[in-house]
Write a protein that holds these residues in place. Structure first.
Motif, PDB file in Angstrom:
ATOM      1  N   VAL A   1       0.836  -1.200   0.000  1.00 62.57           N
ATOM      2  CA  VAL A   1       0.000   0.000   0.000  1.00 62.57           C
ATOM      3  C   VAL A   1       0.875   1.255   0.000  1.00 62.57           C
ATOM      4  O   VAL A   1       0.559   2.250  -0.646  1.00 62.57           O
ATOM      5  CB  VAL A   1      -0.947  -0.003   1.219  1.00 62.57           C
ATOM      6  N   MET A   2       1.995   1.196   0.699  1.00 59.90           N
ATOM      7  CA  MET A   2       2.912   2.329   0.746  1.00 59.90           C
ATOM      8  C   MET A   2       3.660   2.481  -0.584  1.00 59.90           C
ATOM      9  O   MET A   2       3.848   3.595  -1.085  1.00 59.90           O
ATOM     10  CB  MET A   2       3.914   2.138   1.878  1.00 59.90           C
ATOM     11  N   TRP A   3       4.073   1.363  -1.176  1.00 55.65           N
ATOM     12  CA  TRP A   3       4.837   1.407  -2.417  1.00 55.65           C
ATOM     13  C   TRP A   3       3.989   1.855  -3.608  1.00 55.65           C
ATOM     14  O   TRP A   3       4.491   2.511  -4.529  1.00 55.65           O
ATOM     15  CB  TRP A   3       5.408   0.024  -2.730  1.00 55.65           C
ATOM     16  N   ALA A   4       2.709   1.468  -3.632  1.00 56.12           N
ATOM     17  CA  ALA A   4       1.887   1.616  -4.841  1.00 56.12           C
ATOM     18  C   ALA A   4       1.858   3.038  -5.408  1.00 56.12           C
ATOM     19  O   ALA A   4       2.169   3.237  -6.590  1.00 56.12           O
ATOM     20  CB  ALA A   4       0.475   1.101  -4.580  1.00 56.12           C
TER      21      ALA A   4
ATOM     22  N   LEU B   1       3.648  -5.776  -5.222  1.00 53.59           N
ATOM     23  CA  LEU B   1       2.229  -5.488  -5.445  1.00 53.59           C
ATOM     24  C   LEU B   1       2.043  -4.502  -6.597  1.00 53.59           C
ATOM     25  O   LEU B   1       1.041  -4.557  -7.318  1.00 53.59           O
ATOM     26  CB  LEU B   1       1.618  -4.924  -4.163  1.00 53.59           C
ATOM     27  N   ALA B   2       3.016  -3.623  -6.788  1.00 47.96           N
ATOM     28  CA  ALA B   2       2.923  -2.635  -7.862  1.00 47.96           C
ATOM     29  C   ALA B   2       3.014  -3.279  -9.233  1.00 47.96           C
ATOM     30  O   ALA B   2       2.593  -2.683 -10.232  1.00 47.96           O
ATOM     31  CB  ALA B   2       4.028  -1.586  -7.711  1.00 47.96           C
ATOM     32  N   ALA B   3       3.552  -4.499  -9.314  1.00 48.96           N
ATOM     33  CA  ALA B   3       3.707  -5.152 -10.612  1.00 48.96           C
ATOM     34  C   ALA B   3       2.363  -5.370 -11.293  1.00 48.96           C
ATOM     35  O   ALA B   3       2.281  -5.385 -12.531  1.00 48.96           O
ATOM     36  CB  ALA B   3       4.439  -6.484 -10.445  1.00 48.96           C
TER      37      ALA B   3
ATOM     38  N   ALA C   1       4.321  10.939  -1.309  1.00 45.62           N
ATOM     39  CA  ALA C   1       4.123   9.497  -1.453  1.00 45.62           C
ATOM     40  C   ALA C   1       4.375   8.769  -0.142  1.00 45.62           C
ATOM     41  O   ALA C   1       3.631   7.863   0.242  1.00 45.62           O
ATOM     42  CB  ALA C   1       5.041   8.955  -2.542  1.00 45.62           C
ATOM     43  N   LEU C   2       5.423   9.188   0.569  1.00 43.04           N
ATOM     44  CA  LEU C   2       5.723   8.546   1.847  1.00 43.04           C
ATOM     45  C   LEU C   2       4.656   8.851   2.890  1.00 43.04           C
ATOM     46  O   LEU C   2       4.297   7.989   3.694  1.00 43.04           O
ATOM     47  CB  LEU C   2       7.100   8.995   2.341  1.00 43.04           C
ATOM     48  N   LEU C   3       4.150  10.090   2.874  1.00 45.36           N
ATOM     49  CA  LEU C   3       3.086  10.429   3.817  1.00 45.36           C
ATOM     50  C   LEU C   3       1.817   9.631   3.534  1.00 45.36           C
ATOM     51  O   LEU C   3       1.203   9.076   4.449  1.00 45.36           O
ATOM     52  CB  LEU C   3       2.784  11.931   3.748  1.00 45.36           C
ATOM     53  N   LEU C   4       1.418   9.563   2.247  1.00 39.93           N
ATOM     54  CA  LEU C   4       0.209   8.837   1.892  1.00 39.93           C
ATOM     55  C   LEU C   4       0.361   7.341   2.147  1.00 39.93           C
ATOM     56  O   LEU C   4      -0.468   6.729   2.819  1.00 39.93           O
ATOM     57  CB  LEU C   4      -0.125   9.075   0.417  1.00 39.93           C
TER      58      LEU C   4
ATOM     59  N   GLY D   1       2.688   5.725   3.924  1.00 41.77           N
ATOM     60  CA  GLY D   1       2.940   5.451   5.329  1.00 41.77           C
ATOM     61  C   GLY D   1       1.693   5.622   6.181  1.00 41.77           C
ATOM     62  O   GLY D   1       1.458   4.857   7.121  1.00 41.77           O
ATOM     63  N   GLY D   2       0.881   6.634   5.856  1.00 43.72           N
ATOM     64  CA  GLY D   2      -0.359   6.838   6.607  1.00 43.72           C
ATOM     65  C   GLY D   2      -1.323   5.690   6.433  1.00 43.72           C
ATOM     66  O   GLY D   2      -1.899   5.179   7.407  1.00 43.72           O
ATOM     67  N   LEU D   3      -1.512   5.254   5.184  1.00 44.50           N
ATOM     68  CA  LEU D   3      -2.385   4.111   4.926  1.00 44.50           C
ATOM     69  C   LEU D   3      -1.857   2.854   5.603  1.00 44.50           C
ATOM     70  O   LEU D   3      -2.620   2.088   6.216  1.00 44.50           O
ATOM     71  CB  LEU D   3      -2.518   3.883   3.421  1.00 44.50           C
ATOM     72  N   ALA D   4      -0.559   2.612   5.485  1.00 40.38           N
ATOM     73  CA  ALA D   4       0.026   1.425   6.103  1.00 40.38           C
ATOM     74  C   ALA D   4      -0.113   1.471   7.623  1.00 40.38           C
ATOM     75  O   ALA D   4      -0.351   0.446   8.268  1.00 40.38           O
ATOM     76  CB  ALA D   4       1.496   1.305   5.709  1.00 40.38           C
ATOM     77  N   GLY D   5       0.017   2.666   8.212  1.00 41.13           N
ATOM     78  CA  GLY D   5      -0.130   2.789   9.656  1.00 41.13           C
ATOM     79  C   GLY D   5      -1.535   2.462  10.129  1.00 41.13           C
ATOM     80  O   GLY D   5      -1.726   1.692  11.074  1.00 41.13           O
TER      81      GLY D   5
END
Length: 484
Positions: A70-73, A123-125, A211-214, A216-220
């Motif tokens: 979710v963080m990488w996507a 997952l991004a693949a 991207a890291l905020l979005l 990371g926030g979702l992953a958290g």
């Protein structure tokens, strides 16, 4: 920005003929097999991993890759639009390879978790493959190929389960990650040699901070949902994830609204895309929660007189194989239908089928033939759902925004899976009963679980009807930059 019709492809049929096109399809289908080997296949050796690391915290070993995905996507989706989809897909596969190698040699659980975070990039693949197909082929052909690429590896996934179990018994669970690393590296080479690079680029820069905020926030937030049942909802770890996740999402929203080129401009997503994402969240989450329920029903015998159970009626292993066969058929069929009646109508058909089949599990919980039929049709549903959702979202994006828009579909699949799985597990836990000194799921819990999944599908059905109406009124799919 000038509008770009989605009928325009960035590379046309640059694959150089039917042979190159077939090669493209085969390679991208195998790329999606890499995703299974990285994200879900490790569940086969979960008990061995727990014993090896001397822990009972299965959530850390199981959920980390999905949450990291979710963080990488969004980061990889945006990067693909700016730097090229093939280039970023190769990077994604190499990150997954590196993560698998770390997991294979990890001396401690925390090093292993770091490897799973890297593997989550796989997952991004999925959505990068979709974006590549839509760029390399005319729209009508692309819709069909998207179905093949996203669903064609399902049967291979089933067959690999048996091989992995045998190898793990012989060489230990580490062999799974070595195989995953090898396949990811091989596919990175194949992608580099077979897949054409898109000449279309999105001007701008990568908003790494956003991207890291979005992500990371979702992953958290999802980490709190996923890990809370094991660690305790108010335990320091899960609570810190929740607080940090909410703070990161709030910060991302406030900062993005002031940037001229944000990662995702939530104010201008557009009604059809928002409806599509909500449908994916509810329907994909409902399917995943039902898949979680199947083995629980299969382990209970009707002789226990709990009001459900399939263990004494035949080979329950078929219950887990039936959805895979359905996925293989549902994806290409949905692509074929979408090329004729449109992705919105095809998505609506998938959701309606899923609603009916999920309701059918009220009977399937105690009758194996019905359960097998429902399992197969649920597989058809999820194959058609994924293909139709990617085709629908891709049709709502201009060619230079295919990567980021497709990543949103994958994010919603992940969020729906985590949330609905947790809700179902919480219902089962709260309604469990003690039989012969052992705690087991009650009929109330099982049928309430099915009712929740059916309700989620029913809400998705209402939303998808609105989506179909909106597209018929001319609000999709040929719109420009829905993420701008």
């Amino acid at each position: 920005m000038q509008q770009t019709k989605t009928g325009t492809t960035d590379a046309g049929l640059r694959t150089g003929g039917r042979g190159r096109l077939i090669g493209l399809v085969v390679v991208l289908a195998m790329v999606n097999f890499v995703v299974d080997s990285a994200i879900t296949a490790p569940l086969l050796v979960l008990p061995e991993m727990l014993d090896h690391f001397g822990t009972d915290q299965a959530a850390w070993l199981n959920a980390t890759a999905m949450l990291a995905g979710v963080m990488w996507a969004p980061l990889l989706g945006k990067s693909a639009d700016i730097n090229g989809r093939r280039k970023v897909l190769v990077l994604t596969l190499l990150l997954s390879c590196a993560g698998a190698l770390v997991c294979a040699v990890a001396p401690s659980i925390w090093v292993f978790v770091l490897g799973r975070v890297l593997q989550g990039a796989a997952l991004a693949a999925i959505f990068l493959s979709v974006a590549i197909v839509r760029g390399a082929c005319p729209p009508r052909i692309a819709m069909i190929i998207v179905g093949i690429v996203t669903s064609g590896s399902a049967v291979l996934n089933i067959a690999s389960r048996f091989l992995i179990e045998e190898l793990a018994m012989e060489f230990g669970f580490q062999i799974l990650f070595l195989v995953s690393a090898f396949v990811a590296a091989a596919m990175a080479i194949c992608v580099r040699g077979v897949v054409p690079e898109s000449p279309i680029r999105t001007p701008g820069r990568i908003d790494v901070g956003g991207a890291l905020l979005l992500g990371g926030g979702l992953a958290g937030v999802l980490g709190h949902v996923s890990l809370g049942p094991d660690f305790g909802w108010l335990a320091v770890g899960p609570l810190a994830l929740l607080v940090g996740g909410v703070a990161a999402l709030a910060r991302w929203f406030l900062v993005s609204s002031r940037k001229p080129d944000p990662l995702i401009d939530v104010r201008n997503l557009g009604g059809p895309l928002v409806l599509t994402l909500l449908v994916v969240f509810l329907a994909a989450g409902s399917y995943q929660s039902m898949l979680q329920l199947v083995p629980l029903i299969g382990d209970v015998s009707a002789d226990q007189r709990l009001g459900y159970g399939l263990a004494d009626q035949g080979s329950v292993a078929l219950l887990l194989a039936a959805p895979g066969v359905g996925v293989t058929l549902g994806g290409p069929a949905a692509g074929w239908l979408a090329a004729r009646i449109g992705p919105a109508s095809t998505l609506a058909g998938a959701v309606m089928l899923g609603t009916v089949v999920t309701i059918g599990m009220f009977l399937g919980a105690s009758q194996l033939p019905v359960a097998l039929c429902c399992g197969f049709l649920l597989g058809v549903t999820v194959g058609a759902l994924g293909t139709s959702a990617f085709n629908m979202a891709g049709g709502l994006a201009s060619p230079e925004r295919q990567g980021i828009v497709s990543s949103l579909v994958m994010v919603m699949v992940s969020i729906g899976s985590v949330v609905l799985n947790f809700v179902g597990a919480a219902v089962l836990e709260s309604t469990a009963v003690v039989v012969d000194g052992e705690t087991t799921n009650s009929a109330t819990g099982v049928f309430s679980y099915i009712a929740i999944a059916s309700g989620a599908f029913a809400i998705a059905a209402v939303l998808v009807v609105l989506l179909v109406r909106s597209t018929r009124l001319g609000h999709g799919p040929a719109v420009s930059s829905p993420t701008r």
